[in-house]
Design a protein around this motif. Structure first.
Motif, mmCIF file in Angstrom:
data_model
loop_
_atom_site.group_PDB
_atom_site.id
_atom_site.type_symbol
_atom_site.label_atom_id
_atom_site.label_comp_id
_atom_site.label_asym_id
_atom_site.label_seq_id
_atom_site.Cartn_x
_atom_site.Cartn_y
_atom_site.Cartn_z
ATOM 1 N N GLN A 48 0.848 -1.179 0.000
ATOM 2 C CA GLN A 48 0.000 0.000 0.000
ATOM 3 C C GLN A 48 0.887 1.233 0.000
ATOM 4 N N GLU A 49 0.310 2.358 -0.373
ATOM 5 C CA GLU A 49 1.093 3.591 -0.404
ATOM 6 C C GLU A 49 1.387 4.103 1.001
ATOM 7 N N ARG A 50 0.501 3.820 1.941
ATOM 8 C CA ARG A 50 0.704 4.271 3.319
ATOM 9 C C ARG A 50 1.207 3.122 4.188
ATOM 10 N N PRO A 51 1.809 3.450 5.333
ATOM 11 C CA PRO A 51 2.191 2.378 6.263
ATOM 12 C C PRO A 51 0.952 1.623 6.749
ATOM 13 N N LEU A 52 1.110 0.336 6.950
ATOM 14 C CA LEU A 52 0.015 -0.484 7.460
ATOM 15 C C LEU A 52 -0.067 -0.373 8.981
ATOM 16 N N LYS A 53 -1.266 -0.592 9.495
ATOM 17 C CA LYS A 53 -1.460 -0.692 10.937
ATOM 18 C C LYS A 53 -1.532 -2.184 11.265
ATOM 19 N N VAL A 54 -0.533 -2.677 11.989
ATOM 20 C CA VAL A 54 -0.337 -4.123 12.173
ATOM 21 C C VAL A 54 -0.427 -4.472 13.660
ATOM 22 N N LEU A 55 -1.151 -5.545 13.962
ATOM 23 C CA LEU A 55 -1.217 -6.102 15.312
ATOM 24 C C LEU A 55 -0.458 -7.420 15.336
ATOM 25 N N ASP A 56 0.494 -7.537 16.260
ATOM 26 C CA ASP A 56 1.233 -8.784 16.479
ATOM 27 C C ASP A 56 0.685 -9.430 17.745
ATOM 28 N N VAL A 57 -0.131 -10.485 17.580
ATOM 29 C CA VAL A 57 -0.763 -11.157 18.720
ATOM 30 C C VAL A 57 0.203 -12.183 19.307
ATOM 31 N N GLY A 58 0.311 -12.223 20.632
ATOM 32 C CA GLY A 58 1.286 -13.111 21.257
ATOM 33 C C GLY A 58 2.689 -12.664 20.904
ATOM 34 N N THR A 59 2.924 -11.372 21.008
ATOM 35 C CA THR A 59 4.189 -10.806 20.548
ATOM 36 C C THR A 59 5.396 -11.302 21.324
ATOM 37 N N GLY A 60 5.185 -11.776 22.554
ATOM 38 C CA GLY A 60 6.323 -12.262 23.344
ATOM 39 C C GLY A 60 7.344 -11.164 23.560
ATOM 40 N N THR A 61 8.584 -11.433 23.208
ATOM 41 C CA THR A 61 9.637 -10.430 23.357
ATOM 42 C C THR A 61 9.740 -9.509 22.148
ATOM 43 N N GLY A 62 8.754 -9.570 21.253
ATOM 44 C CA GLY A 62 8.618 -8.564 20.220
ATOM 45 C C GLY A 62 9.401 -8.758 18.941
ATOM 46 N N MET A 63 9.889 -9.966 18.664
ATOM 47 C CA MET A 63 10.716 -10.130 17.477
ATOM 48 C C MET A 63 9.988 -9.723 16.200
ATOM 49 N N ILE A 64 8.798 -10.289 15.979
ATOM 50 C CA ILE A 64 8.052 -9.976 14.766
ATOM 51 C C ILE A 64 7.617 -8.509 14.768
ATOM 52 N N ALA A 65 7.123 -8.026 15.894
ATOM 53 C CA ALA A 65 6.661 -6.637 15.984
ATOM 54 C C ALA A 65 7.779 -5.660 15.629
ATOM 55 N N LEU A 66 8.969 -5.902 16.145
ATOM 56 C CA LEU A 66 10.090 -5.004 15.877
ATOM 57 C C LEU A 66 10.504 -5.043 14.413
ATOM 58 N N LEU A 67 10.511 -6.217 13.813
ATOM 59 C CA LEU A 67 10.878 -6.319 12.404
ATOM 60 C C LEU A 67 9.852 -5.627 11.512
ATOM 61 N N VAL A 68 8.561 -5.806 11.823
ATOM 62 C CA VAL A 68 7.522 -5.144 11.028
ATOM 63 C C VAL A 68 7.645 -3.623 11.170
ATOM 64 N N ALA A 69 7.944 -3.152 12.376
ATOM 65 C CA ALA A 69 8.138 -1.716 12.577
ATOM 66 C C ALA A 69 9.360 -1.210 11.804
ATOM 67 N N GLU A 70 10.414 -2.032 11.724
ATOM 68 C CA GLU A 70 11.594 -1.651 10.943
ATOM 69 C C GLU A 70 11.243 -1.442 9.465
ATOM 70 N N LEU A 71 10.227 -2.149 8.989
ATOM 71 C CA LEU A 71 9.787 -2.001 7.610
ATOM 72 C C LEU A 71 8.952 -0.739 7.405
ATOM 73 N N GLY A 72 8.717 0.013 8.476
ATOM 74 C CA GLY A 72 8.044 1.299 8.357
ATOM 75 C C GLY A 72 6.580 1.316 8.708
ATOM 76 N N HIS A 73 6.057 0.223 9.285
ATOM 77 C CA HIS A 73 4.638 0.152 9.606
ATOM 78 C C HIS A 73 4.371 0.552 11.056
ATOM 79 N N GLU A 74 3.107 0.881 11.336
ATOM 80 C CA GLU A 74 2.667 1.208 12.701
ATOM 81 C C GLU A 74 2.247 -0.096 13.379
ATOM 82 N N VAL A 75 2.907 -0.459 14.462
ATOM 83 C CA VAL A 75 2.750 -1.793 15.042
ATOM 84 C C VAL A 75 2.275 -1.715 16.490
ATOM 85 N N THR A 76 1.334 -2.590 16.823
ATOM 86 C CA THR A 76 0.931 -2.837 18.203
ATOM 87 C C THR A 76 1.262 -4.285 18.530
ATOM 88 N N GLY A 77 2.013 -4.509 19.593
ATOM 89 C CA GLY A 77 2.322 -5.862 20.044
ATOM 90 C C GLY A 77 1.509 -6.189 21.281
#
Length: 254
Positions: A48-77
């Protein structure tokens, strides 16, 4: 699953929080792993042209959440364990990048979150453990906006040869003594297999079918042998021979 069991799991995950990232297949152990996961997530997230709003369920220590945020998206873990969330928040704070990321204390049913606010829900290492996966997926579907996407990442647990199973059990006994392997620090309760219907999945089909029953469309899944390849070097040699670490992803649209 009873409230007593949920509380026991919450305590066990809290006890595992500090050492969780040191386990293979959990934290990142090499630049090759980081690169592979970033490539996978970039491919899975809808363009998409804009950053995505992403929810990481069961984020634990945040590995997936942090990587998705590194890609420029708005993340909730989100996670049920406050101790896990503390580790994830600390990692986000220590990141050299300016990440758009926040964390919320919630269980898999996301009672604290409003409907239709996320473009994508992603989950790693959680759905297999839940007693009613279709109910949980329906709830994840509710917090997605129309046209949103749900992504489930985990590993298959195929049947193994008795000799390999024996070596695996020996490895499970030795790992806590030598400080390696896939042994969590927490004292996890035993759960009847019928209360974890996806735990012994030997293909992506049961997960894909659960997503279809939950009302998701265009569901598709695949194995991720290239992720396996970069994660295996972090496994102790004994476990590397005894275990088959088969990553998969299943994705479906709302």
């Amino acid at each position: 699953m009873s409230q007593d069991l949920w509380s026991a799991f919450r305590t066990a995950w809290g006890q595992s929080a500090q050492g969780y990232d040191s386990l293979y297949g959990h934290g990142l152990h090499s630049e090759a792993e980081r690169t592979a996961w970033l490539l996978l997530l970039r491919r899975l997230l809808p363009a998409q042209e804009r950053p995505l709003k992403v929810l990481d369920v069961g984020t634990g220590t945040g590995m997936i959440a942090l990587l998705v945020a590194e890609l420029g998206h708005e993340v909730t873990g989100g996670d049920y364990s406050e101790a896990m969330l503390e580790v994830a928040a600390r990692k986000a704070k220590q990141s050299a990048r300016d990440l758009n990321i926040s964390f919320v204390h919630t269980d898999a049913m996301l009672g604290e979150l409003a409907d239709e606010q996320f473009d994508v829900v992603v989950c790693r290492h959680l759905l297999w453990a839940l007693p009613y996966p279709e109910d949980v997926l329906r709830r994840w579907k509710e917090v997605c906006r129309p046209g949103g996407k749900i992504i489930v990442i985990d590993q298959l647990r195929p049947r193994v040869h008795p000799l390999r199973q024996g070596v695996r059990e020996l490895a499970d006994l030795l790992n806590p003594l030598i400080g390696s392997g896939d042994s969590h620090d927490g004292d996890f309760p035993k759960i009847p297999l019928h209360e974890q219907p996806l735990k012994r999945a030997t293909s992506v089909l049961p997960v894909a079918n659960a997503m279809r029953r939950a009302g998701l469309v265009r569901v598709q899944g695949e194995r991720l042998p290239w992720i396996d390849a970069v994660e295996r070097p972090a496994m102790p040699r004994l476990e590397r021979w005894a275990r088959r670490w088969n990553r998969y992803v299943v994705e479906g649209w709302v």
